[in-house]
Design an enzyme around this catalytic site. Structure first.
Site, mmCIF file in Angstrom:
data_model
loop_
_atom_site.group_PDB
_atom_site.id
_atom_site.type_symbol
_atom_site.label_atom_id
_atom_site.label_comp_id
_atom_site.label_asym_id
_atom_site.label_seq_id
_atom_site.Cartn_x
_atom_site.Cartn_y
_atom_site.Cartn_z
ATOM 1 N N ASP A 413 -65.807 -21.017 2.632
ATOM 2 C CA ASP A 413 -66.595 -21.328 1.431
ATOM 3 C C ASP A 413 -66.198 -20.315 0.362
ATOM 4 O O ASP A 413 -66.513 -19.121 0.470
ATOM 5 C CB ASP A 413 -68.086 -21.210 1.783
ATOM 6 C CG ASP A 413 -68.999 -21.585 0.610
ATOM 7 O OD1 ASP A 413 -68.530 -21.559 -0.548
ATOM 8 O OD2 ASP A 413 -70.181 -21.900 0.882
ATOM 9 N N HIS A 414 -65.478 -20.795 -0.660
ATOM 10 C CA HIS A 414 -64.924 -19.875 -1.642
ATOM 11 C C HIS A 414 -65.987 -19.197 -2.493
ATOM 12 O O HIS A 414 -65.730 -18.215 -3.190
ATOM 13 C CB HIS A 414 -63.914 -20.611 -2.545
ATOM 14 C CG HIS A 414 -62.790 -19.731 -3.025
ATOM 15 N ND1 HIS A 414 -62.956 -18.402 -3.333
ATOM 16 C CD2 HIS A 414 -61.477 -20.001 -3.231
ATOM 17 C CE1 HIS A 414 -61.799 -17.894 -3.722
ATOM 18 N NE2 HIS A 414 -60.875 -18.841 -3.657
#
Lengths: 444, 483
Positions: A413-414
């Protein structure tokens, strides 16, 4: 002689209905208390429904394929309270105590009301609950919105209204829908309403078949859409030299068989992953969008994707960090088998903090998996291949050698994890996989 | 062979017949069992006949009191022919009940006339003069209603001791009547008969009339009017018993520790109604009944036996026809597999006294008990409304109660002309969670009684046009209308 109805009991948190898959009894069958009478498929799993009391099946009230709500009567049993000739004497005391043993949710009419008024009152207090409960007097929602919420199974008392003076709007209900499902309670329902629901219309006259999107498939669809909608994914890929791991596993195979289990590569990957996320705690975290907070989890529950006839399920090994390779192997085999058979309990699919997908066991060099929201990362492992490599000896002479390789991906999850962090994570993970002896250093 | 249905509704009152029609509309094979009248108490001996007689009484009252001032000349005294009035009343009831039967037939509902009794959770017997029939169904809806409560010493004979049924069936003008119970039924019938010239004395055990049934300020208006029309009211009075006194009755009552005797032609006992849960062998099949005699139900009106539902007076308060009808529709849809629950904010109530009282939502006390500490309350009198003045019916007001923080309308209480027809707007406002501004900014047509609703909302905001209120600037902290 009395007729009692067996109602569909509570099947788990947030589950309001299920699809009747199979009857396990037929009219005329003798049913013992707690005997499973039907198989129900909920949006999470297939479960067996027990009868709270014994008797002879008088009538089957629902058909296979029917959607049954919690509290609905499923079948009626003829109970022989007076212990007639056909009833075995031993069952008499049992049936007398049955009302007390039966969970309140599965209450039925007592044969004689005069005898047990107290138990009737107690039972009806909880047994008559409507799910979701009726709206509290203080909730503001128009009658039309109330009806929509009821039809969607949304509990208005738990929806935070965004309208004037806290009014629950139509959009709030649409957003909340799905919130009661597989997604952990309290996890953010971000902008669900804005996901478009386009219609599909095939070409005129084309041969097509339409099947309802329901049960596990529907839940998978909702979860995947939610994850892709909420989480900005990115995937990093690398290859590991697993020659040593293969040798080690070969060596331990016999020991595993002696201990009565089959040792696969998965538990080693799990061990390496656990050790690496201890080093990188943001991989064992969640984002609470509603509170705008990052939640770091101090426990390690490992989900692993399992392909089943009904679709993808993710059984969870709780506290995987505290289990030995042997224990992990046993648990993997057990959970995977029960997932395929549709016999997993609901809480065996809840609470993962990170997930592994082993799609490589089927095929494919690399994949870009979808994160199991609200987790923030998923590790992919792929098939083992034998590859030629150029080897240089001390004198600098080159020769051809053969090694075993395995591809890995980390999808993150950036919002929480930057590319460089993920690269370091994957490097640290692969170092462990390539040097399984190092795992000893992390052993608990 | 037993008859077999998907749904059998027991009782053809306003809950039962509505439920049966909706059930049939949903495609379910439906029957309805009725032992007495189609349309139940409501259409035959309750709401409808009482309204017919009250309308006649009101008409008479206007002829006697308003006609000459309006310039209408009525030569001599207006005569009252009670026998003709009963005939007319019956024609109204018959027309409505006939309509119910037609609707049921038109929707292919099987009508079974007779007395139902449960044999098991899936079977009843229906006993009529022609024999007993066995009826099997997957689902039952108990809509058997309620009946007047008898108090010790006052057994109904409908000759001297009347229930509401007898009170509505008088074919001769009564000279005098003692009404025991100052609730809405006693006051409706009592003030109706007073309009026809009966000397009425109301005996009420509570400290006031209509206690717990209406806003106290609204009741005051009615009480003044009762006094004006010659109705005596004895409060905190207990009826001890009665004796025959010539052709009439002598009722002994105790007021403040002292006994006194009230002589009258008849006595009407209207102390409430009790659910008919002691009939139809409900207890015999194990249906749970609560301590007040209501069949125990959940928010879907499902009983402890999952395929049996109960609606209307037999299930829970308030014992009002419109609540029963709402439940009837809901239960039919639940049986048909729809997701429904009883989730209403208010059951509006109407009391056909003079002037009428109607309410939707909470009273001030109820709002405070529900945790609304800061209330805005405003009133607008009918005396300032053009239509009311032209009707010569200026007694009363509209009172609006709102949450001071959000301006959300919590309750509306009306006493005055056509209060019963005005309250539906208030019910919609409460259900929609409307704010005072929503009522105030909706254009209401002139000249109508309905304008009072808009003006009352304005008054609650502090700036009604047709009454004098403080200047707008004098109200600091008033939330902006569209905050």
């Amino acid at each position: 002689m009395a007729t009692k109805n067996v109602q569909l009991p509570e099947l788990g948190e947030g589950v309001t209905e299920g699809e009747l898959v199979k009857w396990l009894v037929k009219v005329g069958d003798q049913v013992k208390p707690d005997q499973a009478v039907a198989e129900m498929m909920t949006d999470k799993a297939t479960v067996e429904v027990p009868s709270p009391f014994g008797g002879v099946v008088k009538e089957i009230l629902k058909k296979e394929g029917d959607v049954v709500e919690v509290g609905m009567a499923m079948l009626s049993l003829e109970t022989d309270a007076s212990a007639g000739a056909s009833a075995p004497a031993a069952s008499a005391p049992k049936s007398a105590s049955a009302p007390a043993q039966a969970p309140a949710a599965m209450m039925a009419a007592p044969a004689t009301s005069a005898k047990a008024p107290a138990s009737v009152a107690a039972a009806s207090a909880s047994g008559l609950d409507v799910v979701p409960p009726a709206m509290d007097a203080k909730v503001l929602a128009t009658p039309a919105t109330r009806r929509m919420a009821r039809e969607m199974g949304v509990n208005l008392n738990q929806v935070r209204g965004t309208g004037l003076a806290g009014r629950v709007t139509r959009e709030d209900v649409l957003t909340a829908q799905g919130g009661a499902g597989a997604v952990a309670a309290g996890s953010p329902m971000v902008a669900k309403a804005s996901i478009p629901r386009p219609a599909y219309q095939g070409p005129a006259g084309a041969v097509e078949e339409r099947v309802a999107l329901k049960g596990i498939r529907k839940k998978i669809a909702e979860n995947m859409q939610m994850a892709k909608h909420v989480v900005p994914h990115f995937t990093l890929m690398d290859e590991a030299n697993v020659t040593a791991l293969v040798a080690m596993r070969e060596e331990l195979k016999a020991a595993g068989e002696k201990a009565g289990t089959k040792i696969t590569y998965l538990p080693f990957v799990m061990k390496a992953l656990m050790a690496t996320i201890r080093e990188f705690p943001m991989f064992n975290a969640s984002i609470d969008d509603a509170a705008q907070e990052i939640v770091y989890k101090k426990y390690f529950n490992l989900g692993f994707a399992a392909d089943t006839p009904n679709g993808l399920l993710v059984p969870v090994i709780k506290h995987a960090d505290q289990k030995t390779v042997l224990e992990l192997s046993r648990e993997i085999i057990d959970l995977a088998k029960r997932a395929r058979d549709g016999k997993l309990a609901l809480d065996e699919m809840k609470g993962a903090t990170i997930t592994i997908t082993n799609i490589g066991s089927v095929g494919g060099q690399y994949a870009t998996p979808i994160i199991n929201h609200p987790e923030v990362a998923i590790l992919g492992m792929y098939k083992i291949q034998e590859k030629p490599v150029i080897k240089r000896d001390a004198s600098g002479a080159m020769s051809l050698d053969s090694i075993k390789t395995m591809n890995f991906t980390i999808t993150a999850d950036h919002r929480l994890i930057d590319g460089a962090v993920a690269a370091n994570f994957l490097k640290a993970f692969i170092t462990r996989i390539e040097n399984p002896g190092v795992l000893m250093l992390d052993m608990m | 062979m037993a008859l077999n249905f998907d749904v059998v509704v027991i009782g053809a009152g306003p809950g039962g017949y509505v439920c049966a029609i909706r059930s049939a509309q949903m495609g379910l094979k439906t029957a309805i069992v009725e032992r007495e009248y189609m349309g139940g108490v409501c259409l035959n001996v309750g709401c409808i006949p009482s309204k017919a007689l009250i309308t006649a009484g009101h008409f008479l009252h206007k002829m006697q009191h308003n006609a000459s001032e309006m310039g209408l000349k009525v030569p001599g005294e207006v005569g009252v022919d009670m026998a003709q009035m009963q005939k007319w009343k019956k024609s109204v009831c018959d027309r409505m009940a006939g309509g119910v039967e037609q609707l049921l037939k038109g929707n292919s509902v099987t009508i079974l006339k007779g007395e139902a009794s449960f044999k098991s959770a899936t079977e009843i017997s229906v006993k009529s003069s022609t024999g007993t029939e066995s009826v099997v169904a997957k689902n039952f809806v108990i809509a058997t209603g309620s009946r007047p409560i008898e108090i010790p010493g006052f057994a109904f004979d409908e000759k001297l001791v009347l229930s509401s049924t007898g009170g509505l069936a008088q074919t001769e003008k009564l000279k005098s009547l003692v009404v025991i119970g100052g609730g809405y039924i006693g006051l409706e019938i009592g003030s109706m008969l007073a309009n026809f010239g009966t000397k009425v004395t109301v005996v009420e055990a509570n400290k006031g009339l209509l206690v717990g049934l209406a806003d106290a300020e609204c009741v005051q208006v009615v009480q003044r009017k009762l006094k004006k029309s010659g109705v005596d009211v004895l409060l905190e009075a207990k009826a001890k018993g009665w004796k025959k006194d010539g052709s009439g009755v002598a009722v002994t009552v105790e007021v403040g520790g002292k006994e006194q005797v009230l002589k009258a032609e008849k006595v009407l006992v209207t102390v409430g109604r009790r659910p008919n849960s002691d009939q139809a062998n409900l207890k015999g099949i194990g249906l749970a009944i609560d301590e007040k005699g209501f069949v125990k139900v959940n928010a879907q009106r499902r009983t402890n036996i999952a395929n049996i539902f109960a609606i209307g007076d037999v299930a829970c308060q308030p014992m009002l026809a419109h609540k029963a009808s709402h439940e009837g529709v809901m239960v039919a849809e639940i049986i048909a597999g729809q997701k429904r629950a009883y989730e209403v904010k208010t059951v509006p109530s109407v009391i056909f006294v003079d002037p009428e009282i109607a309410a939707a939502g909470m009273t001030e006390e109820e709002a405070k008990a529900a945790g609304y500490t800061d209330l805005k309350i405003g009133k607008f009198p009918f005396g300032a409304n053009g239509r009311a003045v032209s009707l010569m019916e200026t007694d009363g007001f509209v009172k609006v109660i709102a949450d001071a923080k959000t301006h959300i309308v919590l309750g509306v209480h009306i006493v005055g002309p056509e209060a019963s027809n005005l309250i539906s707007e208030a019910a919609l406002a409460v259900e929609m969670g409307a704010r005072l501004e929503d009522l105030a900014l909706t254009i209401h047509p002139h000249p109508t009684l309905g304008e009072t609703m808009m003006e009352a909302a304005e008054a609650t905001l502090g700036h009604a046009i047709h009454i004098i209120q403080k200047p707008l600037g004098a109200k600091p902290g008033t939330p902006r209308a569209h905050a």
